[in-house]
Each structure stands twice: as structure tokens, then as C-alpha cells.
Design an enzyme around this catalytic site. Structure first.
Site, mmCIF file in Angstrom:
data_model
loop_
_atom_site.group_PDB
_atom_site.id
_atom_site.type_symbol
_atom_site.label_atom_id
_atom_site.label_comp_id
_atom_site.label_asym_id
_atom_site.label_seq_id
_atom_site.Cartn_x
_atom_site.Cartn_y
_atom_site.Cartn_z
ATOM 1 N N SER A 131 -16.274 19.948 36.583
ATOM 2 C CA SER A 131 -15.483 20.267 35.395
ATOM 3 C C SER A 131 -15.900 21.608 34.798
ATOM 4 C CB SER A 131 -15.658 19.171 34.339
ATOM 5 O OG SER A 131 -14.988 18.005 34.704
ATOM 6 N N HIS A 157 -13.820 19.946 27.285
ATOM 7 C CA HIS A 157 -14.385 18.590 27.332
ATOM 8 C C HIS A 157 -15.853 18.602 27.753
ATOM 9 C CE1 HIS A 157 -13.256 18.448 31.760
ATOM 10 N NE2 HIS A 157 -14.377 17.757 31.793
ATOM 11 N N ASP A 161 -7.664 22.600 27.521
ATOM 12 C CA ASP A 161 -9.062 22.262 27.847
ATOM 13 C C ASP A 161 -9.854 23.520 28.201
ATOM 14 O OD1 ASP A 161 -11.293 20.773 28.364
ATOM 15 O OD2 ASP A 161 -10.574 19.915 30.252
#
Length: 280
Positions: free
Chosen positions: A234, A93, A138
Site C-alpha cells: 500500500s 490509509h 487515498d
């Protein structure tokens, strides 16, 4: 819905996009009822390591800052892990929809905006099973334009075996650069926090209102909250006490909320995929 409420929502959304946030809006309060048009999608992460402490890059020499070009400048957007002299593992992402020339990697420094090396990316390999907005699989591999030389500030993280299991409650370390919400703590400096792994079935129940937790995910955090990773972290590493990369920061309910652990990409679930595409 009033014009004022719509305007507020749009401004918040625009601000998130400008900040490089690839996350889902939170529920909004309207006329006393909770409305969430995205109730089947995971909630977004917030923007800081919570409850952590500053560390030197030599304590996590695999940590990198993934930087995205915004208004002509490259700025920190996500974290990542060095897995070899020319490959980085991060979250899909963080790279989905982007071109290699829009990204840079800063490594070998405790500061996200100074020192170390800033390198170009040759190739982006997102996992072919990645599902945008629900964050399944992811994972993203980034090939550096040229190999680096290892030293005390740049070392590859140890990867797990395919299918390797980790014990519930095992303590791990997550690191990254994110807002601290404390004026005395600079967000320019790398920070780390220690969190326990959470039972998979328990985590699935906690996130059952969303698309849930899949086999490509693993959860970590305290039931009382207060410590964990968040949005600007992230793609960053979750490493156990043996130095093995257990997870990649992926998503969660805001930041270190009680009863809502952070969800990470389970690296042992894609170990062979990493080997297939990077040779590592």
C-alpha cells in the site's frame, strides 16, 4: 453466532491491527450463508507482491519503505514514492490517524530492514477529501525533516500532468516489500511485477458490490489474476514504461484474484493538489 466464531474473528482483527493493516475484514461464513457487515466498503488487500521478481533499488530509486513504530521498533508498513528531495507520496490509509513522530522513511536500499537512510518525517498532509474505509482520494504527502541528496539509489519519480490519461492495457510496474508466501523468496528484498491497466468502466462493474471505483482511482491487473500488488505494498508506486507515476497502491479484493484488479489512487487526478502542498 458462537463464542468460538466470535473469538476467531476478534483474534484475526487484533492480528491485523498489530500488523498495521488498515483494511476491511472479509466476509465470514456462518451457518451456510455469507454475511458481510462491511459489504458497502472495499475489501482489504493481502500482504505481498504476487508473481513478481526481485529488483535492485537502482531499478526503482524512487521507492521508499514507510515504517511505523510498533513495540518500540520501526517496521515496514507501507510503500511510497520519492517525488523530490524532501517529499514522499504515499496512501492516506497508511498515515491516517498517525503522528509524524510515529513514522520513519527508509530509502536508498533494496532491503526494507537494512542499509540506506532512515529519516524522520516533519509533516503529514493527507488529502482533505480522503474518506477512511472507502479509500476515495487515498493520497498522503510526507515532508522529510531534512532534504536528501540524490544518487543512483535515490531519485524522484516523474509525475504526470493534471488530468493525463493512460491507455487501457498499457503495461505498468508496481513494486514493494511484502510476504511472498514462498520460503525460498525473502520478503526483505524489493520486488516488482508488471501489470496492465484496466478499463475504468469494467473495473467499476467488478467492484459495484462495494462503494465502487471513483474518478480518483485507476485499476490494473490481469483478468486471470496471479500477479499484482497487495496490502503491505500500500502507498507504493505504479509506474508506466516511460517512468511516469500512474498510481498509488490503494485497495482491492484480497490478492491478485481472477477478475478483481488492484485499485490504485490515480495520481493525475490530484497533480495540482500535490503541487499546491509540496511545491513539486
Amino acid at each position: 453466532m458462537s463464542v468460538k466464531l466470535v473469538t476467531c474473528f476478534l483474534l484475526q482483527t487484533a492480528a491485523a491491527v498489530l500488523a498495521g493493516v488498515l483494511s476491511i475484514p472479509q466476509p465470514i461464513q456462518f451457518q451456510g450463508s455469507l454475511i458481510n457487515e462491511f459489504s458497502r466498503q472495499p475489501p482489504r488487500l493481502d500482504d505481498r507482491i504476487v508473481g513478481g521478481h526481485p529488483i535492485n533499488i537502482t531499478d526503482a530509486p524512487y521507492q521508499i519503505s514507510l515504517q511505523f513504530k510498533l513495540e518500540g521498533l520501526f517496521k515496514h508498513n507501507c510503500g511510497g514514492s520519492l517525488i523530490s528531495k524532501e517529499w514522499i507520496l504515499t496512501a492516506a490509509h497508511c498515515t491516517f490517524g498517525k503522528q509524524a513522530n510515529q513514522l520513519r522513511v527508509r530509502l536508498g536500499t533494496s532491503e526494507k530492514s537494512r542499509n540506506g537512510q532512515v529519516l524522520r518525517i516533519k509533516k503529514i498532509v493527507n488529502h482533505e477529501k480522503y474518506k477512511d474505509k472507502i479509500y476515495d482520494y487515498d493520497f498522503s504527502l510526507l515532508q522529510l525533516e531534512e532534504p536528501i541528496e540524490f544518487d543512483e539509489t535515490k531519485q524522484p519519480v516523474q509525475l504526470p500532468k493534471q488530468g493525463q490519461e493512460f491507455k487501457d492495457g498499457e503495461m505498468c510496474y508496481v513494486s514493494g516489500w511484502g510476504e511472498t508466501r514462498n520460503s525460498t523468496e525473502s520478503n526483505e528484498w524489493l520486488r516488482q511485477v508488471k501489470v496492465p491497466l484496466v478499463n475504468q468502466e469494467e473495473c467499476k462493474k467488478k467492484y459495484s458490490r462495494y462503494n465502487g471505483v471513483t474518478d480518483s482511482m485507476i485499476c490494473a491487473g490481469y483478468s486471470e489474476g496471479s500477479k499484482n500488488a497487495c496490502q503491505a505494498d500500500s502507498g507504493g508506486p505504479l509506474v508506466n514504461g516511460d517512468g511516469v507515476l500512474v498510481g498509488v497502491v490503494s485497495w482491492g479484493s484480497l490478492c491478485a484474484l481472477p477478475n478483481y484488479p488492484t485499485v490504485y489512487g490515480r495520481v493525475s487526478h490530484v497533480r495540482e493538489w500535490i503541487r499546491e502542498h509540496s511545491g513539486v
